[in-house]
Design a protein around this motif. Structure first.
Motif, short mmCIF file in Angstrom:
data_model
loop_
_atom_site.label_atom_id
_atom_site.label_comp_id
_atom_site.label_asym_id
_atom_site.label_seq_id
_atom_site.Cartn_x
_atom_site.Cartn_y
_atom_site.Cartn_z
N ALA A 64 23.80 15.54 -8.14
CA ALA A 64 22.37 15.65 -7.84
C ALA A 64 22.05 16.96 -7.13
CB ALA A 64 21.91 14.47 -7.00
N ALA A 65 22.93 17.38 -6.21
CA ALA A 65 22.69 18.61 -5.46
C ALA A 65 22.84 19.86 -6.33
CB ALA A 65 23.64 18.70 -4.27
N VAL A 66 23.85 19.87 -7.16
CA VAL A 66 24.16 21.07 -7.95
C VAL A 66 23.34 21.14 -9.24
CG1 VAL A 66 26.00 22.28 -9.20
CG2 VAL A 66 26.48 21.23 -7.00
N CYS A 67 23.16 20.01 -9.90
CA CYS A 67 22.53 20.01 -11.23
C CYS A 67 21.18 19.32 -11.28
CB CYS A 67 23.46 19.32 -12.24
SG CYS A 67 25.10 20.04 -12.31
N GLY A 68 20.70 18.81 -10.15
CA GLY A 68 19.45 18.05 -10.14
C GLY A 68 18.26 18.89 -10.57
N SER A 69 17.33 18.25 -11.25
CA SER A 69 16.13 18.95 -11.71
C SER A 69 14.91 18.61 -10.86
CB SER A 69 15.85 18.62 -13.18
OG SER A 69 15.64 17.24 -13.33
N ASP A 70 15.08 17.75 -9.85
CA ASP A 70 14.01 17.40 -8.94
C ASP A 70 14.38 17.98 -7.58
OD1 ASP A 70 11.72 15.03 -8.38
OD2 ASP A 70 13.02 15.50 -6.67
N TYR A 71 13.51 18.84 -7.03
CA TYR A 71 13.85 19.54 -5.79
C TYR A 71 14.16 18.58 -4.64
CZ TYR A 71 13.68 22.41 -1.64
OH TYR A 71 14.01 23.02 -0.45
N ASP A 72 13.29 17.60 -4.40
CA ASP A 72 13.51 16.69 -3.27
C ASP A 72 14.80 15.90 -3.43
OD1 ASP A 72 11.17 17.56 -2.10
OD2 ASP A 72 9.99 15.82 -2.68
N LEU A 73 15.07 15.44 -4.62
CA LEU A 73 16.30 14.69 -4.90
C LEU A 73 17.52 15.58 -4.63
CD1 LEU A 73 17.04 11.82 -6.37
CD2 LEU A 73 17.71 13.35 -8.20
N ALA A 74 17.50 16.80 -5.17
CA ALA A 74 18.61 17.73 -4.99
C ALA A 74 18.78 18.11 -3.52
CB ALA A 74 18.40 18.99 -5.84
N MET A 75 17.68 18.32 -2.83
CA MET A 75 17.74 18.73 -1.42
C MET A 75 18.29 17.60 -0.56
SD MET A 75 17.26 21.35 0.38
CE MET A 75 16.77 21.99 1.95
N LYS B 251 7.12 9.81 -2.13
CA LYS B 251 8.39 10.16 -2.78
C LYS B 251 9.43 10.53 -1.73
CE LYS B 251 10.12 13.91 -5.65
NZ LYS B 251 9.74 15.09 -6.43
N TYR B 252 9.03 11.31 -0.75
CA TYR B 252 9.94 11.77 0.29
C TYR B 252 10.56 10.61 1.06
CZ TYR B 252 11.69 14.26 4.38
OH TYR B 252 12.49 14.76 5.38
N ILE B 253 9.74 9.64 1.47
CA ILE B 253 10.29 8.56 2.28
C ILE B 253 11.18 7.63 1.45
CG2 ILE B 253 8.51 8.68 4.05
CD1 ILE B 253 7.31 6.12 2.87
N GLU C 98 0.84 -1.20 0.00
CA GLU C 98 0.00 0.00 0.00
C GLU C 98 0.87 1.25 0.00
OE1 GLU C 98 -3.27 0.29 2.66
OE2 GLU C 98 -3.59 -1.89 2.65
N VAL C 99 0.31 2.33 -0.53
CA VAL C 99 1.00 3.62 -0.54
C VAL C 99 1.11 4.10 0.90
CG1 VAL C 99 0.87 6.03 -1.31
CG2 VAL C 99 0.08 4.19 -2.82
N PRO C 100 2.32 4.45 1.35
CA PRO C 100 2.45 4.98 2.71
C PRO C 100 1.75 6.33 2.82
CG PRO C 100 4.55 5.07 1.54
CD PRO C 100 3.57 4.40 0.64
N LEU C 101 1.13 6.57 3.97
CA LEU C 101 0.37 7.80 4.15
C LEU C 101 0.94 8.66 5.25
CD1 LEU C 101 -3.30 6.46 3.98
CD2 LEU C 101 -2.04 7.65 2.19
N ASN C 102 0.87 9.95 5.05
CA ASN C 102 1.18 10.93 6.08
C ASN C 102 -0.06 10.95 6.98
OD1 ASN C 102 1.46 13.24 7.63
ND2 ASN C 102 1.97 14.58 5.92
N ILE C 103 0.06 10.46 8.20
CA ILE C 103 -1.13 10.36 9.06
C ILE C 103 -1.71 11.73 9.41
CG2 ILE C 103 -0.54 8.11 10.02
CD1 ILE C 103 0.47 9.59 12.53
#
Length: 182
Positions: A101-112, A81-83, A66-71
């Motif tokens: 990934a940090a400098v050139c990443g195009s996905d915010y969460d991935l880069a962060m 995606k975050y977890i 199942e998709v994990p949920l933020n309770i």
């Protein structure tokens, strides 16, 4: 190890559903639990059957997890995606891959996450906020030095990377500590 989400365009490919049996091979059933679930839930119909068959046999998975949920907010579309990224950033040991990934990443969460793993930075959680879990806290990659951390911050700022605000805050905090003499 199977697919490494911080390398190249793997994360973008996976998010598009182009997931193959090779992606799930050689993953660790415990350490990659969130990634395995994500791969099974998001594999396109074209690839899904073979991915699921392999995972069922190798990892003893009886059904699609199942998709994990933020309770605190069951409608939170970013939680899954975050977890997965939080789990996988600590599995990536190559500082060059994380720098890219940090400098050139195009996905915010991935880069962060890559930035935070390289610097030890994390975002302060909001108070009484359903999204306070998004601190990007993941510990620091072993072997990182103060000079290396400052260099990453400067690279992100210079290239206008996605975690630019975090890089500016991190660099300011580091410079203040050095000035004070900690």
């Amino acid at each position: 190890m199977g697919v490494k989400v911080f390398r190249g365009d793997n994360w973008a490919r996976i998010q598009s559903g182009a997931i193959s049996r090779m992606d799930i091979m050689y993953l660790d059933g415990e350490k990659d639990r969130e990634l395995i679930g994500y791969l099974l839930r998001h594999a396109s119909q074209e690839f899904g059957a073979s991915v699921f068959e392999y995972a069922a046999e190798k990892y003893g998975i009886a059904g699609v997890p199942e998709v994990p949920l933020n309770i605190d907010d069951p409608d939170d579309k970013c939680f899954e995606k975050y977890i997965v990224l939080r789990e996988q950033v600590v599995r990536e040991e190559d500082d060059y891959v994380l720098r890219e990934a940090a400098v050139c990443g195009s996905d915010y969460d991935l880069a962060m996450f890559a930035f935070c793993r390289l610097t030890g930075y994390s975002v302060a959680p909001g108070e009484c906020d359903a999204y306070s879990y998004r601190t990007f806290e993941c510990g620091i990659l072993p072997g990182m030095t103060d000079d290396g951390i400052a260099g990453i911050c400067r690279s992100v700022i210079r290239k206008s990377g996605l975690p630019r605000n975090a890089a500016e805050k991190c660099l300011t905090c580091r410079m203040q500590r050095i000035t004070v003499g900690e």
